[in-house]
Design an enzyme around this catalytic site. Sequence first.
Site, PDB file in Angstrom:
ATOM      1  N   LYS A  84       8.560  -1.181 -16.364  1.00 35.83           N
ATOM      2  CA  LYS A  84       7.130  -0.960 -15.504  1.00 35.83           C
ATOM      3  C   LYS A  84       6.402   0.296 -15.625  1.00 35.83           C
ATOM      4  CE  LYS A  84       6.499  -2.893 -10.902  1.00 35.83           C
ATOM      5  NZ  LYS A  84       6.918  -2.649  -9.414  1.00 35.83           N
TER       6      LYS A  84
HETATM    7  C1  E4P Z   1       5.629  -5.157  -7.410  1.00 32.89           C
HETATM    8  O1  E4P Z   1       5.720  -4.893  -8.576  1.00 32.89           O
HETATM    9  C2  E4P Z   1       4.752  -3.966  -6.585  1.00 32.89           C
HETATM   10  O2  E4P Z   1       5.259  -2.910  -7.056  1.00 32.89           O
HETATM   11  C3  E4P Z   1       4.908  -4.365  -5.143  1.00 32.89           C
HETATM   12  O3  E4P Z   1       4.512  -5.766  -4.975  1.00 32.89           O
HETATM   13  C4  E4P Z   1       3.653  -3.552  -4.412  1.00 32.89           C
HETATM   14  O4  E4P Z   1       3.809  -4.037  -3.173  1.00 32.89           O
HETATM   15  P1  E4P Z   1       3.045  -3.134  -2.167  1.00 32.89           P
HETATM   16  O5  E4P Z   1       1.408  -2.937  -2.356  1.00 32.89           O
HETATM   17  O6  E4P Z   1       3.133  -3.805  -0.845  1.00 32.89           O
HETATM   18  O7  E4P Z   1       3.697  -1.853  -1.829  1.00 32.89           O
END
Ligand code: E4P
Length: 220
Positions: A84
Amino acid sequence: MKIFLDTANLQSIKQWALTGLIDGVTTNPTHLSKESGDIKKLLKEICDTLPYGDISIEVTETNPQKVYAQAKQIAAIAKNVTVKIPCHKNYYDIIKKLVDEGISINVTLVFTVIQGLLMCKLGVKYISPFIGRLDDIEVNGIDIVEKMKFMIEEYNFEKTEIIAASIRHVKHFHDAIMAGADVATIPINVLEKAVTHPLTDRGIKKFIDDWKKLGIKQFP
Ligand code: E4P
Protein backbone atom coordinates in the site's frame (compact mmCIF):
# COMPACT_ATOMS: atom_id res chain seq x y z
CA MET A 1 -17.35 -8.72 -5.30
CA LYS A 2 -14.52 -9.34 -2.88
CA ILE A 3 -14.71 -8.70 0.84
CA PHE A 4 -11.56 -7.72 2.70
CA LEU A 5 -11.22 -7.23 6.45
CA ASP A 6 -10.03 -3.75 7.39
CA THR A 7 -8.01 -4.69 10.47
CA ALA A 8 -4.70 -6.08 11.71
CA ASN A 9 -6.30 -8.12 14.48
CA LEU A 10 -5.15 -11.70 13.94
CA GLN A 11 -7.77 -13.29 16.16
CA SER A 12 -10.63 -11.63 14.26
CA ILE A 13 -9.01 -12.49 10.91
CA LYS A 14 -8.71 -16.14 11.97
CA GLN A 15 -12.37 -16.25 13.05
CA TRP A 16 -13.67 -14.64 9.87
CA ALA A 17 -11.36 -16.72 7.64
CA LEU A 18 -13.33 -19.80 8.74
CA THR A 19 -16.53 -18.43 7.15
CA GLY A 20 -15.08 -18.70 3.65
CA LEU A 21 -16.31 -15.16 2.94
CA ILE A 22 -13.05 -13.28 3.25
CA ASP A 23 -10.87 -12.54 0.23
CA GLY A 24 -8.19 -10.44 1.86
CA VAL A 25 -7.13 -7.96 4.52
CA THR A 26 -6.12 -4.31 4.45
CA THR A 27 -3.80 -3.24 7.23
CA ASN A 28 -2.50 0.25 7.83
CA PRO A 29 -0.18 1.85 10.41
CA THR A 30 -3.18 2.87 12.54
CA HIS A 31 -4.50 -0.71 12.66
CA LEU A 32 -1.02 -1.98 13.54
CA SER A 33 -0.66 0.59 16.33
CA LYS A 34 -3.60 -1.12 18.08
CA GLU A 35 -1.84 -4.52 18.14
CA SER A 36 0.98 -5.67 20.39
CA GLY A 37 4.04 -7.89 20.02
CA ASP A 38 6.27 -8.45 17.03
CA ILE A 39 4.57 -6.59 14.14
CA LYS A 40 6.59 -8.35 11.42
CA LYS A 41 5.60 -11.74 12.83
CA LEU A 42 1.98 -10.60 13.06
CA LEU A 43 1.92 -9.54 9.40
CA LYS A 44 3.44 -12.86 8.32
CA GLU A 45 0.80 -14.72 10.35
CA ILE A 46 -1.96 -12.67 8.73
CA CYS A 47 -0.58 -13.63 5.29
CA ASP A 48 -0.44 -17.31 6.33
CA THR A 49 -4.00 -17.22 7.71
CA LEU A 50 -5.41 -16.30 4.29
CA PRO A 51 -2.90 -17.86 1.85
CA TYR A 52 -5.43 -17.53 -1.00
CA GLY A 53 -6.22 -13.91 0.00
CA ASP A 54 -4.69 -10.57 -0.76
CA ILE A 55 -3.02 -8.83 2.19
CA SER A 56 -2.30 -5.10 1.94
CA ILE A 57 0.63 -3.82 4.00
CA GLU A 58 1.37 -0.10 3.96
CA VAL A 59 4.73 1.63 3.63
CA THR A 60 5.82 3.76 6.57
CA GLU A 61 8.71 5.62 4.98
CA THR A 62 8.16 9.02 3.35
CA ASN A 63 11.32 9.64 1.30
CA PRO A 64 10.55 8.23 -2.20
CA GLN A 65 13.73 6.15 -2.46
CA LYS A 66 13.14 4.74 1.00
CA VAL A 67 9.50 4.05 0.10
CA TYR A 68 10.74 2.13 -2.96
CA ALA A 69 13.21 0.05 -0.92
CA GLN A 70 10.65 -0.56 1.82
CA ALA A 71 7.99 -1.56 -0.74
CA LYS A 72 10.32 -4.28 -2.06
CA GLN A 73 10.97 -5.56 1.47
CA ILE A 74 7.24 -5.58 2.27
CA ALA A 75 6.50 -7.46 -0.97
CA ALA A 76 9.01 -10.11 0.10
CA ILE A 77 7.12 -10.87 3.35
CA ALA A 78 4.83 -13.32 1.54
CA LYS A 79 3.57 -14.18 -1.94
CA ASN A 80 0.10 -12.80 -1.22
CA VAL A 81 1.23 -9.29 -0.15
CA THR A 82 0.02 -6.14 -1.87
CA VAL A 83 2.03 -3.03 -1.00
CA LYS A 84 0.00 0.00 0.00
CA ILE A 85 1.41 3.36 -1.06
CA PRO A 86 -0.24 6.75 -0.55
CA CYS A 87 -1.52 8.59 -3.62
CA HIS A 88 1.08 11.36 -3.60
CA LYS A 89 2.87 12.83 -6.61
CA ASN A 90 6.26 12.19 -4.98
CA TYR A 91 5.62 8.47 -5.40
CA TYR A 92 4.26 8.31 -8.97
CA ASP A 93 7.58 7.28 -10.51
CA ILE A 94 8.33 4.65 -7.90
CA ILE A 95 4.80 3.26 -8.17
CA LYS A 96 5.38 2.90 -11.91
CA LYS A 97 8.73 1.22 -11.29
CA LEU A 98 7.25 -1.20 -8.76
CA VAL A 99 4.34 -2.04 -11.08
CA ASP A 100 6.82 -2.71 -13.91
CA GLU A 101 8.72 -5.03 -11.55
CA GLY A 102 5.54 -7.03 -11.03
CA ILE A 103 4.79 -5.85 -7.49
CA SER A 104 1.13 -5.70 -6.56
CA ILE A 105 0.23 -2.14 -5.48
CA ASN A 106 -2.77 -0.76 -3.62
CA VAL A 107 -2.76 3.04 -3.88
CA THR A 108 -4.30 4.35 -0.69
CA LEU A 109 -5.69 7.73 0.39
CA VAL A 110 -7.38 8.32 -2.97
CA PHE A 111 -9.97 11.10 -2.82
CA THR A 112 -10.73 12.14 -6.42
CA VAL A 113 -11.59 10.51 -9.72
CA ILE A 114 -8.56 12.28 -11.23
CA GLN A 115 -6.21 10.68 -8.67
CA GLY A 116 -7.87 7.36 -9.45
CA LEU A 117 -7.41 7.76 -13.21
CA LEU A 118 -3.73 8.66 -12.81
CA MET A 119 -3.12 5.53 -10.76
CA CYS A 120 -5.02 3.39 -13.29
CA LYS A 121 -2.65 4.78 -15.95
CA LEU A 122 0.26 3.47 -13.85
CA GLY A 123 -1.32 0.00 -13.90
CA VAL A 124 -1.77 -0.51 -10.17
CA LYS A 125 -3.83 -3.47 -8.95
CA TYR A 126 -6.04 -1.45 -6.59
CA ILE A 127 -7.11 2.11 -5.91
CA SER A 128 -8.65 2.77 -2.51
CA PRO A 129 -11.08 5.70 -2.36
CA PHE A 130 -11.76 6.62 1.29
CA ILE A 131 -15.53 6.89 1.58
CA GLY A 132 -15.82 7.79 5.27
CA ARG A 133 -13.11 10.43 5.20
CA LEU A 134 -14.81 12.09 2.21
CA ASP A 135 -18.13 12.05 4.05
CA ASP A 136 -16.29 13.65 7.00
CA ILE A 137 -15.57 16.70 4.81
CA GLU A 138 -19.12 16.69 3.41
CA VAL A 139 -18.20 15.22 0.03
CA ASN A 140 -20.28 12.18 -0.97
CA GLY A 141 -17.75 9.32 -0.78
CA ILE A 142 -19.97 6.76 -2.51
CA ASP A 143 -20.46 9.14 -5.41
CA ILE A 144 -16.68 9.04 -6.02
CA VAL A 145 -16.76 5.23 -6.09
CA GLU A 146 -19.56 5.27 -8.68
CA LYS A 147 -17.66 7.77 -10.82
CA MET A 148 -14.43 5.77 -10.55
CA LYS A 149 -16.31 2.68 -11.70
CA PHE A 150 -17.58 4.63 -14.72
CA MET A 151 -14.07 5.98 -15.42
CA ILE A 152 -12.49 2.49 -15.32
CA GLU A 153 -15.12 1.04 -17.67
CA GLU A 154 -15.11 4.04 -20.01
CA TYR A 155 -11.33 3.99 -20.47
CA ASN A 156 -10.85 0.20 -20.23
CA PHE A 157 -8.46 0.23 -17.28
CA GLU A 158 -8.93 -3.51 -16.89
CA LYS A 159 -5.94 -4.02 -14.60
CA THR A 160 -7.22 -1.87 -11.73
CA GLU A 161 -9.86 -2.69 -9.14
CA ILE A 162 -11.64 -0.31 -6.78
CA ILE A 163 -11.44 -1.01 -3.05
CA ALA A 164 -14.15 0.91 -1.20
CA ALA A 165 -12.17 1.88 1.93
CA SER A 166 -12.84 3.92 5.05
CA ILE A 167 -16.20 2.19 5.48
CA ARG A 168 -17.71 3.32 8.75
CA HIS A 169 -21.18 1.73 8.84
CA VAL A 170 -23.43 -0.86 7.23
CA LYS A 171 -24.97 1.66 4.82
CA HIS A 172 -21.50 2.41 3.42
CA PHE A 173 -21.07 -1.34 2.81
CA HIS A 174 -24.48 -1.55 1.09
CA ASP A 175 -23.78 1.54 -1.00
CA ALA A 176 -20.33 0.23 -2.02
CA ILE A 177 -22.01 -2.92 -3.36
CA MET A 178 -24.55 -0.87 -5.31
CA ALA A 179 -21.83 1.48 -6.64
CA GLY A 180 -20.05 -1.51 -8.20
CA ALA A 181 -16.91 -1.47 -6.04
CA ASP A 182 -14.78 -4.52 -6.85
CA VAL A 183 -13.81 -4.87 -3.21
CA ALA A 184 -15.17 -3.53 0.06
CA THR A 185 -12.76 -3.51 2.96
CA ILE A 186 -14.84 -3.76 6.10
CA PRO A 187 -13.95 -3.10 9.74
CA ILE A 188 -14.88 -6.04 11.99
CA ASN A 189 -17.55 -4.10 13.94
CA VAL A 190 -19.30 -3.12 10.68
CA LEU A 191 -19.15 -6.68 9.30
CA GLU A 192 -20.58 -8.08 12.52
CA LYS A 193 -23.55 -5.69 12.26
CA ALA A 194 -23.97 -6.33 8.52
CA VAL A 195 -24.38 -10.09 8.86
CA THR A 196 -27.23 -10.03 11.35
CA HIS A 197 -30.85 -9.05 10.96
CA PRO A 198 -33.45 -9.09 13.74
CA LEU A 199 -36.06 -10.57 11.38
CA THR A 200 -33.72 -13.48 10.58
CA ASP A 201 -33.23 -14.15 14.31
CA ARG A 202 -36.95 -13.78 15.00
CA GLY A 203 -37.81 -16.02 12.04
CA ILE A 204 -35.45 -18.79 13.22
CA LYS A 205 -36.98 -18.68 16.70
CA LYS A 206 -40.54 -18.91 15.35
CA PHE A 207 -39.73 -21.86 13.06
CA ILE A 208 -38.02 -23.75 15.91
CA ASP A 209 -40.82 -22.96 18.39
CA ASP A 210 -43.46 -24.16 15.91
CA TRP A 211 -41.45 -27.28 15.10
CA LYS A 212 -41.19 -28.18 18.79
CA LYS A 213 -45.01 -28.14 19.02
CA LEU A 214 -45.03 -31.30 16.87
CA GLY A 215 -43.14 -33.16 19.60
CA ILE A 216 -41.05 -35.12 17.10
CA LYS A 217 -37.96 -36.60 18.81
CA GLN A 218 -35.88 -37.43 15.72
CA PHE A 219 -35.99 -35.87 12.26
CA PRO A 220 -35.62 -36.96 9.49
C1 E4P B 1 -8.00 0.78 4.32
O1 E4P B 1 -7.29 0.48 3.38
C2 E4P B 1 -7.91 2.10 4.97
O2 E4P B 1 -6.64 2.30 5.50
C3 E4P B 1 -8.98 2.25 6.01
O3 E4P B 1 -10.21 1.83 5.45
C4 E4P B 1 -9.08 3.67 6.54
O4 E4P B 1 -10.24 3.79 7.33
P1 E4P B 1 -10.55 5.10 8.23
O5 E4P B 1 -10.73 6.25 7.32
O6 E4P B 1 -11.80 4.74 8.97
O7 E4P B 1 -9.36 5.28 9.13
